[in-house]
Every structure is written in C-alpha cells, then in structure tokens.
Write an enzyme that holds these catalytic residues in place. Structure first.
Site, PDB file in Angstrom:
ATOM      1  N   HIS A   1      -2.423   2.038  -6.019  1.00 50.01           N
ATOM      2  CA  HIS A   1      -3.158   0.793  -5.801  1.00 50.01           C
ATOM      3  C   HIS A   1      -3.270  -0.027  -7.081  1.00 50.01           C
ATOM      4  O   HIS A   1      -3.451  -1.249  -7.014  1.00 50.01           O
ATOM      5  CB  HIS A   1      -4.553   1.103  -5.240  1.00 50.01           C
ATOM      6  CG  HIS A   1      -4.822   0.406  -3.940  1.00 50.01           C
ATOM      7  ND1 HIS A   1      -4.046   0.580  -2.807  1.00 50.01           N
ATOM      8  CD2 HIS A   1      -5.774  -0.498  -3.588  1.00 50.01           C
ATOM      9  CE1 HIS A   1      -4.521  -0.166  -1.826  1.00 50.01           C
ATOM     10  NE2 HIS A   1      -5.558  -0.845  -2.278  1.00 50.01           N
TER      11      HIS A   1
ATOM     12  N   TYR B   1      -9.340 -10.809  -6.491  1.00 48.88           N
ATOM     13  CA  TYR B   1      -8.350 -10.944  -7.556  1.00 48.88           C
ATOM     14  C   TYR B   1      -8.548 -12.213  -8.370  1.00 48.88           C
ATOM     15  O   TYR B   1      -8.087 -12.301  -9.503  1.00 48.88           O
ATOM     16  CB  TYR B   1      -6.941 -10.878  -6.950  1.00 48.88           C
ATOM     17  CG  TYR B   1      -6.680  -9.554  -6.285  1.00 48.88           C
ATOM     18  CD1 TYR B   1      -6.460  -8.413  -7.043  1.00 48.88           C
ATOM     19  CD2 TYR B   1      -6.707  -9.431  -4.904  1.00 48.88           C
ATOM     20  CE1 TYR B   1      -6.255  -7.199  -6.443  1.00 48.88           C
ATOM     21  CE2 TYR B   1      -6.503  -8.214  -4.297  1.00 48.88           C
ATOM     22  CZ  TYR B   1      -6.277  -7.097  -5.073  1.00 48.88           C
ATOM     23  OH  TYR B   1      -6.091  -5.881  -4.470  1.00 48.88           O
TER      24      TYR B   1
ATOM     25  N   ARG C   1      -0.539  -2.395  -6.951  1.00 52.26           N
ATOM     26  CA  ARG C   1      -0.843  -3.441  -5.957  1.00 52.26           C
ATOM     27  C   ARG C   1      -1.805  -4.468  -6.554  1.00 52.26           C
ATOM     28  O   ARG C   1      -1.586  -5.681  -6.438  1.00 52.26           O
ATOM     29  CB  ARG C   1      -1.445  -2.779  -4.718  1.00 52.26           C
ATOM     30  CG  ARG C   1      -1.858  -3.730  -3.593  1.00 52.26           C
ATOM     31  CD  ARG C   1      -2.235  -2.896  -2.374  1.00 52.26           C
ATOM     32  NE  ARG C   1      -3.022  -3.613  -1.387  1.00 52.26           N
ATOM     33  CZ  ARG C   1      -2.534  -4.354  -0.402  1.00 52.26           C
ATOM     34  NH1 ARG C   1      -1.217  -4.502  -0.304  1.00 52.26           N
ATOM     35  NH2 ARG C   1      -3.321  -4.942   0.473  1.00 52.26           N
TER      36      ARG C   1
ATOM     37  N   LYS D   1      -2.456  -1.964   7.901  1.00 54.03           N
ATOM     38  CA  LYS D   1      -3.676  -1.501   8.554  1.00 54.03           C
ATOM     39  C   LYS D   1      -3.791  -2.126   9.939  1.00 54.03           C
ATOM     40  O   LYS D   1      -3.388  -3.258  10.163  1.00 54.03           O
ATOM     41  CB  LYS D   1      -4.901  -1.880   7.718  1.00 54.03           C
ATOM     42  CG  LYS D   1      -5.048  -1.055   6.442  1.00 54.03           C
ATOM     43  CD  LYS D   1      -6.355  -1.376   5.739  1.00 54.03           C
ATOM     44  CE  LYS D   1      -6.571  -0.471   4.536  1.00 54.03           C
ATOM     45  NZ  LYS D   1      -7.862  -0.759   3.853  1.00 54.03           N
TER      46      LYS D   1
ATOM     47  N   ARG E   1       0.859  -1.176   0.000  1.00 58.77           N
ATOM     48  CA  ARG E   1       0.000   0.000   0.000  1.00 58.77           C
ATOM     49  C   ARG E   1       0.899   1.230   0.000  1.00 58.77           C
ATOM     50  O   ARG E   1       2.026   1.198   0.500  1.00 58.77           O
ATOM     51  CB  ARG E   1      -0.895   0.022   1.238  1.00 58.77           C
ATOM     52  CG  ARG E   1      -1.827  -1.178   1.373  1.00 58.77           C
ATOM     53  CD  ARG E   1      -2.659  -1.051   2.649  1.00 58.77           C
ATOM     54  NE  ARG E   1      -3.591  -2.169   2.809  1.00 58.77           N
ATOM     55  CZ  ARG E   1      -3.364  -3.243   3.540  1.00 58.77           C
ATOM     56  NH1 ARG E   1      -2.201  -3.365   4.180  1.00 58.77           N
ATOM     57  NH2 ARG E   1      -4.272  -4.207   3.641  1.00 58.77           N
TER      58      ARG E   1
ATOM     59  N   HIS F   1      -4.203  -8.781   3.943  1.00 58.07           N
ATOM     60  CA  HIS F   1      -5.660  -8.757   4.069  1.00 58.07           C
ATOM     61  C   HIS F   1      -6.090  -9.549   5.304  1.00 58.07           C
ATOM     62  O   HIS F   1      -5.652 -10.673   5.503  1.00 58.07           O
ATOM     63  CB  HIS F   1      -6.323  -9.380   2.838  1.00 58.07           C
ATOM     64  CG  HIS F   1      -6.279  -8.502   1.630  1.00 58.07           C
ATOM     65  ND1 HIS F   1      -6.447  -8.986   0.344  1.00 58.07           N
ATOM     66  CD2 HIS F   1      -6.096  -7.156   1.499  1.00 58.07           C
ATOM     67  CE1 HIS F   1      -6.362  -7.987  -0.512  1.00 58.07           C
ATOM     68  NE2 HIS F   1      -6.158  -6.883   0.162  1.00 58.07           N
TER      69      HIS F   1
END
Length: 304
Positions: free
Chosen positions: A250, A285, A253, A176, A152, A276
């Site tokens: 992104h 994806y 990514r 995150k 990110r 994630h």
C-alpha cells in the site's frame, strides 16, 4: 432469534447483496462474533437482548483493552449495520444501534516515498534481474506495475494474462465490491512486463507441471503469487529506507497517488484510478501533498 444465527445470516446477506470481498466479509464476521461473545457473557443470547447500553459497554471494553480508535470505529459500524438489518427484517422491534457512536479514527498520513527512492528501488531490482534470475525479473515487472497503476495487492495478485491490454497500456482489475475498472500504466512498466512474460514467466510456470495457471504473476513454485509474498518483497525493499508508516504494497499505492497529485493530476481522475467509491477517501492524498509542500518550504525557504 439467536444472536450467533443472526450474525451468520447478516454476513451472508452482505456478501451476496453488496458483493463484499472475502477480506471485508471476514472482518465483519470477526467483529460481530466478538460482539456475540461479549453479549453472551452478559447473558444476552438473543437478538431481542441487544440494547444501546450493551453495545456501548462492548465498545468501552474494547477501548479499555487498548484497541485502536480505527478498530473501535469499524466495530461500531459493524454493530450498527447488524442492528439496522435486524430492525428491517423484523427480528427486533427497534434499531438498538441507531444512536451508537464511536470515537473518530486517528488520521495518520500514509507513507510516501520520494521519486529518488522509487528510482533507487527499481535500479536495484534491475541489477538483480540482469543476472537472469526469473524471480528477480518478475519482481521488476511487479513493482513497476504496482507503482505505475497504484493497484491494491489483492488486485495485483488476481491479474490474469487476459487482463492485460498491451496496445492500450491498460490492465483490467477487479477491485473492492467486485467492481471492475480499467487502469493505465506506463511504457517502463510495459517493458518490464514484456521482459518478464518472454523470459521469466515460462521458467516459473515450468516449475509447476501439475497444473496450468492464467495468472500473470507467478510465485517461485510456478503457482499464482500470493499477497504474503508481495508484502514480504515490498517490506524488504523499504526496510532500509528512511520514513515511518506501513512498509507494505500500500505504500507504493500511496506513493503513486501522491506523485500524480504533485504532478498536477485531477483529483477525480486519481479517484477513478484508485477505484475509490468516495472522493473523500482520495482527498487524503491532498493532505499528503500539502504536508510534503510544507516540509519542502521549511527546508528551502530562507524565511520559513
């Protein structure tokens, strides 16, 4: 309890207990401040004034004003989080938002570059770096690492020199929820980073004699590079390429994750790489890969 005070306390609690990033906490506050303003316009200034009808009216107004379904869904989640917290803390007798629902967000497949497009971007950057411009040398290393590790943008700009393990070809990032993870990268990225650290970073750092920084990537003035600069760089690189969708970091990514799956990578390994929390997020994806397969089939198969 005044609604504005409740919003303040709730966001502070979220940030401290769940370790939300500054951007996530800011999004919660923005959404809940909008709710408080709407409620105030209806004469509802106290948490006891919140009810399901008011919450539904708020979301309906947002829908009428043209807000995206994804935004409305996010606002609904923020409101439900607030009302659940109010009930748990005893500020209300019931959870007003327990039955609040919002429209499902539209599923838009992310923008994915082809391998030849990625190669073209890196080749053009390498040509600029051959002039010796330290910013151009930095850009090669930055894009190589973004694509190699699917970071990110916030993770990239937060990297320090101590984050890099050259011998193991890994970098430690804080993602995150303030969660750390170790992410691999490849030999081309290592070569670009070594060149940048040896020749370009010292020149950029010298432009900022007032203070030293441990950041890996520096801006043109010698300070830690910021997210906006990275966005502008990637957007400029993608501007003339065919394709639709967001043109920020992104996209690289998304591209890296899709290329990994196209190459046979395990879905859970990709989940770990991307950081994630939910496998369902990573599964997006697989849809991208399936869509690319269908496009290729339609173009290549004689009886498609």
């Amino acid at each position: 309890m005044r609604l504005e005070r409740a919003v303040d306390d709730f966001v502070v609690q979220l940030a401290s207990e769940r370790g939300l990033s500054a951007n996530t906490a800011k999004a919660y506050r923005s959404d809940l401040d909008a709710l408080a303003a709407f409620a105030g316009g209806r004469g509802a200034h106290d948490t006891s004034d919140l009810d399901l009808e008011l919450l539904r009216d708020w979301l309906w107004q947002d829908s009428r004003s043209g807000l995206a379904k994804s935004t409305i869904a996010r606002r609904s989640a923020a409101a439900r989080g607030l009302t659940a917290w109010l009930a748990r803390e005893g500020h209300t007798t019931a959870d007003a938002g327990a039955r609040l629902r919002a429209p499902k967000a539209d599923q838009h497949l992310p923008r994915v570059l082809t391998r030849s497009q990625v190669d073209g971007i890196l080749d053009s950057l390498a040509a600029l770096a051959a002039t010796g411009d330290p910013v151009a040398v930095r850009d090669v290393a930055l894009i190589e690492l973004l694509y190699a590790s699917a970071l990110r943008v916030g993770e990239l700009v937060g990297l320090d020199l101590g984050s890099l393990d050259r011998s193991r070809l890994t970098v430690r990032v804080t993602g995150k929820g303030s969660k750390d993870r170790v992410v691999p990268f490849g030999v081309p990225a290592l070569r670009a980073i070594d060149e940048y650290l040896a020749t370009a970073r010292p020149k950029l750092a010298a432009r900022n004699s007032a203070e030293e920084t441990t950041a890996i990537f520096l801006g043109a003035r010698g300070k830690r590079i910021n997210s906006r600069t990275v966005y502008q760089l990637v957007a400029s690189l993608l501007a003339d390429l065919p394709g639709t969708g967001p043109a920020g970091p992104h996209a690289l990514r998304h591209t890296a994750a899709t290329h990994l799956l196209d190459g046979g990578a395990d879905l859970r390994a990709v989940q770990e790489l991307l950081g994630h929390a939910s496998l369902g997020t990573t599964q997006l994806y697989t849809h991208v890969s399936a869509a690319r397969l269908k496009d290729t089939y339609r173009v290549a198969h004689p009886r498609a």
